[in-house]
Design a protein around this motif. Sequence first.
Motif, PDB file in Angstrom:
ATOM      1  N   ASP A  52       0.831  -1.197   0.000  1.00 52.37           N
ATOM      2  CA  ASP A  52       0.000   0.000   0.000  1.00 52.37           C
ATOM      3  C   ASP A  52       0.872   1.256   0.000  1.00 52.37           C
ATOM      4  OD1 ASP A  52      -2.760   0.922   0.029  1.00 52.37           O
ATOM      5  OD2 ASP A  52      -2.304   1.772   1.992  1.00 52.37           O
ATOM      6  N   ASP A  53       1.954   1.235   0.782  1.00 51.74           N
ATOM      7  CA  ASP A  53       2.883   2.369   0.774  1.00 51.74           C
ATOM      8  C   ASP A  53       3.487   2.567  -0.616  1.00 51.74           C
ATOM      9  OD1 ASP A  53       2.443   2.791   3.473  1.00 51.74           O
ATOM     10  OD2 ASP A  53       4.217   1.652   4.117  1.00 51.74           O
ATOM     11  N   LEU A  54       3.832   1.476  -1.269  1.00 50.77           N
ATOM     12  CA  LEU A  54       4.421   1.549  -2.605  1.00 50.77           C
ATOM     13  C   LEU A  54       3.438   2.166  -3.599  1.00 50.77           C
ATOM     14  CD1 LEU A  54       7.120   0.725  -3.928  1.00 50.77           C
ATOM     15  CD2 LEU A  54       6.016  -1.407  -4.617  1.00 50.77           C
ATOM     16  N   ARG A  55       2.170   1.774  -3.487  1.00 48.68           N
ATOM     17  CA  ARG A  55       1.144   2.351  -4.374  1.00 48.68           C
ATOM     18  C   ARG A  55       1.071   3.860  -4.212  1.00 48.68           C
ATOM     19  NH1 ARG A  55      -1.952  -2.540  -3.638  1.00 48.68           N
ATOM     20  NH2 ARG A  55      -2.561  -1.823  -1.566  1.00 48.68           N
ATOM     21  N   HIS A  56       1.077   4.332  -2.975  1.00 47.17           N
ATOM     22  CA  HIS A  56       0.957   5.770  -2.740  1.00 47.17           C
ATOM     23  C   HIS A  56       2.219   6.523  -3.158  1.00 47.17           C
ATOM     24  CE1 HIS A  56      -2.568   4.533  -0.393  1.00 47.17           C
ATOM     25  NE2 HIS A  56      -2.965   5.789  -0.503  1.00 47.17           N
ATOM     26  N   LEU A  57       3.378   5.895  -3.027  1.00 46.13           N
ATOM     27  CA  LEU A  57       4.590   6.510  -3.556  1.00 46.13           C
ATOM     28  C   LEU A  57       4.530   6.615  -5.069  1.00 46.13           C
ATOM     29  CD1 LEU A  57       7.330   4.823  -1.339  1.00 46.13           C
ATOM     30  CD2 LEU A  57       6.702   7.243  -1.353  1.00 46.13           C
ATOM     31  N   ASP A  58       3.901   5.635  -5.707  1.00 48.24           N
ATOM     32  CA  ASP A  58       3.751   5.645  -7.161  1.00 48.24           C
ATOM     33  C   ASP A  58       2.948   6.850  -7.632  1.00 48.24           C
ATOM     34  OD1 ASP A  58       3.713   4.769  -9.843  1.00 48.24           O
ATOM     35  OD2 ASP A  58       1.831   3.708  -9.516  1.00 48.24           O
ATOM     36  N   ASP A  59       2.119   7.407  -6.756  1.00 44.71           N
ATOM     37  CA  ASP A  59       1.313   8.569  -7.133  1.00 44.71           C
ATOM     38  C   ASP A  59       2.159   9.831  -7.292  1.00 44.71           C
ATOM     39  OD1 ASP A  59      -1.010   7.051  -7.027  1.00 44.71           O
ATOM     40  OD2 ASP A  59      -1.429   7.576  -4.944  1.00 44.71           O
TER      41      ASP A  59
ATOM     42  N   LEU B 202       6.004   9.811  -7.351  1.00 41.72           N
ATOM     43  CA  LEU B 202       7.373   9.672  -7.845  1.00 41.72           C
ATOM     44  C   LEU B 202       7.377   9.142  -9.270  1.00 41.72           C
ATOM     45  CD1 LEU B 202       9.122   8.067  -4.722  1.00 41.72           C
ATOM     46  CD2 LEU B 202       9.105  10.483  -5.404  1.00 41.72           C
ATOM     47  N   SER B 203       8.426   9.437  -9.997  1.00 39.59           N
ATOM     48  CA  SER B 203       8.545   8.948 -11.365  1.00 39.59           C
ATOM     49  C   SER B 203       8.906   7.474 -11.370  1.00 39.59           C
ATOM     50  CB  SER B 203       9.616   9.738 -12.123  1.00 39.59           C
ATOM     51  OG  SER B 203      10.901   9.428 -11.614  1.00 39.59           O
TER      52      SER B 203
ATOM     53  N   HIS C 106      -2.058  12.767  -6.583  1.00 37.17           N
ATOM     54  CA  HIS C 106      -1.625  12.082  -7.801  1.00 37.17           C
ATOM     55  C   HIS C 106      -0.815  13.066  -8.648  1.00 37.17           C
ATOM     56  CE1 HIS C 106      -5.126   9.832  -6.371  1.00 37.17           C
ATOM     57  NE2 HIS C 106      -4.568   8.785  -6.928  1.00 37.17           N
ATOM     58  N   VAL C 107       0.388  13.352  -8.184  1.00 36.09           N
ATOM     59  CA  VAL C 107       1.183  14.421  -8.787  1.00 36.09           C
ATOM     60  C   VAL C 107       1.493  14.139 -10.251  1.00 36.09           C
ATOM     61  CG1 VAL C 107       3.371  15.665  -8.672  1.00 36.09           C
ATOM     62  CG2 VAL C 107       2.161  15.052  -6.564  1.00 36.09           C
ATOM     63  N   ARG C 108       1.953  12.923 -10.541  1.00 32.40           N
ATOM     64  CA  ARG C 108       2.359  12.618 -11.914  1.00 32.40           C
ATOM     65  C   ARG C 108       1.172  12.660 -12.868  1.00 32.40           C
ATOM     66  NH1 ARG C 108       5.159   7.548 -11.554  1.00 32.40           N
ATOM     67  NH2 ARG C 108       3.096   6.606 -11.610  1.00 32.40           N
ATOM     68  N   ASP C 109       0.035  12.103 -12.446  1.00 35.04           N
ATOM     69  CA  ASP C 109      -1.138  12.133 -13.308  1.00 35.04           C
ATOM     70  C   ASP C 109      -1.660  13.551 -13.470  1.00 35.04           C
ATOM     71  OD1 ASP C 109      -1.019   9.447 -13.699  1.00 35.04           O
ATOM     72  OD2 ASP C 109      -2.569   8.943 -12.247  1.00 35.04           O
ATOM     73  N   GLY C 110      -1.638  14.335 -12.373  1.00 32.07           N
ATOM     74  CA  GLY C 110      -2.060  15.726 -12.480  1.00 32.07           C
ATOM     75  C   GLY C 110      -1.205  16.502 -13.461  1.00 32.07           C
ATOM     76  N   LEU C 111       0.087  16.196 -13.473  1.00 32.06           N
ATOM     77  CA  LEU C 111       1.009  16.820 -14.417  1.00 32.06           C
ATOM     78  C   LEU C 111       0.672  16.433 -15.847  1.00 32.06           C
ATOM     79  CD1 LEU C 111       3.648  18.196 -15.286  1.00 32.06           C
ATOM     80  CD2 LEU C 111       4.870  16.150 -14.519  1.00 32.06           C
ATOM     81  N   LEU C 112       0.377  15.162 -16.065  1.00 35.67           N
ATOM     82  CA  LEU C 112       0.027  14.700 -17.401  1.00 35.67           C
ATOM     83  C   LEU C 112      -1.205  15.431 -17.919  1.00 35.67           C
ATOM     84  CD1 LEU C 112       0.594  12.626 -19.668  1.00 35.67           C
ATOM     85  CD2 LEU C 112      -0.940  11.062 -18.476  1.00 35.67           C
ATOM     86  N   TYR C 113      -2.181  15.629 -17.037  1.00 33.33           N
ATOM     87  CA  TYR C 113      -3.410  16.293 -17.464  1.00 33.33           C
ATOM     88  C   TYR C 113      -3.215  17.797 -17.664  1.00 33.33           C
ATOM     89  CZ  TYR C 113      -5.708  11.862 -16.702  1.00 33.33           C
ATOM     90  OH  TYR C 113      -6.073  10.545 -16.786  1.00 33.33           O
ATOM     91  N   LEU C 114      -2.243  18.384 -16.982  1.00 39.50           N
ATOM     92  CA  LEU C 114      -1.907  19.777 -17.272  1.00 39.50           C
ATOM     93  C   LEU C 114      -1.454  19.926 -18.720  1.00 39.50           C
ATOM     94  CD1 LEU C 114       0.103  21.285 -14.256  1.00 39.50           C
ATOM     95  CD2 LEU C 114      -2.024  22.157 -15.239  1.00 39.50           C
TER      96      LEU C 114
END
Length: 334
Positions: free
Chosen positions: A52-59, A61-62, A263-271
Amino acid sequence: MDRRGFLISSGATLSGIAANWSNAVTALPLPLDAPGRRLDPEVMTRLEQRMDDLRHLDDVLSGSELLPAATEEYRLLNRLASRATCDSRVSRRLFSNLAEAARVCGFLHFDAGQHAQAQRFYITSLRASASAGDPEVGANTLNFMAIQTYTKGNPQDAVNLVRTAQDRVTGSTTPRVRALLHARAGRALSKTGNRKGCAREFDAARDAFAKGIHDDDPPWAYSVTEGEIEMLAGSSALDLGDPRRALHSFTAAQQAEYSAAGHVRDGLLYLTRTARAHLELGDIDAACATAAEALQENSSVNSARPSDVLSDLRDQLAPHREVRAVREFLKMSA
């Protein structure tokens, strides 16, 4: 030629993999009987928390940053699955966790542009979910395989993957998981140009999500939010040639506090997709402002997919060098 960027299975082969999983996952999981250290429920709970921690880090980190840790977690679970002894209930949990670890590794390789290795991990995840008798975790893996397939392969193959997942779990899973699969089906259909089918799937996704959170939602389903659904709807509208509708969905996603969900990476993609929508509507200043924001955020995340889109935006903006905002963005992104 670097063949890591190519899919290893497509078409009938890919459909066959999904069909074989669908058939196998209905069988009862076999308890582990190999000699070795006994794995008790308390240890299994700790392993699930690590996942679960790994999943949230995936949100946040690259893929390149998190991949070493994710790979080691997968290897640990794989060793335990090969050597440990446990009762059938713990065995089921272990293989479900292994399936999720392989799914995360698959996505991180995908995010890093290593598509052949990503697909290998996805296929391993399907096998582990079948061993666990866990159709939900396998359906989520097919959901992620569909993302890779409509990005690098044939979009109709992606539709077929999601349909297999829907056929297997729709009658037995929670509304939140159904919302995820409807939204992914809509996104895949948009890549095929199917406007009506896409709209139906997103309407179904919103209806399912409105039924709320359930106690038996899988732990990975936290990522299914109103903002995620609207962002997928906006991306689909953009690919279907309707940038105005796309911006409407992107705005709805922001109002649903998508960016605050972590969800930083996904938010960036949608920007980057928002910038593209502004550009297609002829609002060059807004496109440059949004692209510049995405560029600044990507400097800390360094994800391959937003980087590729930003590169495409540079090419599309280059003919408008007479506009000051374009010159500034091109200089910033050089």
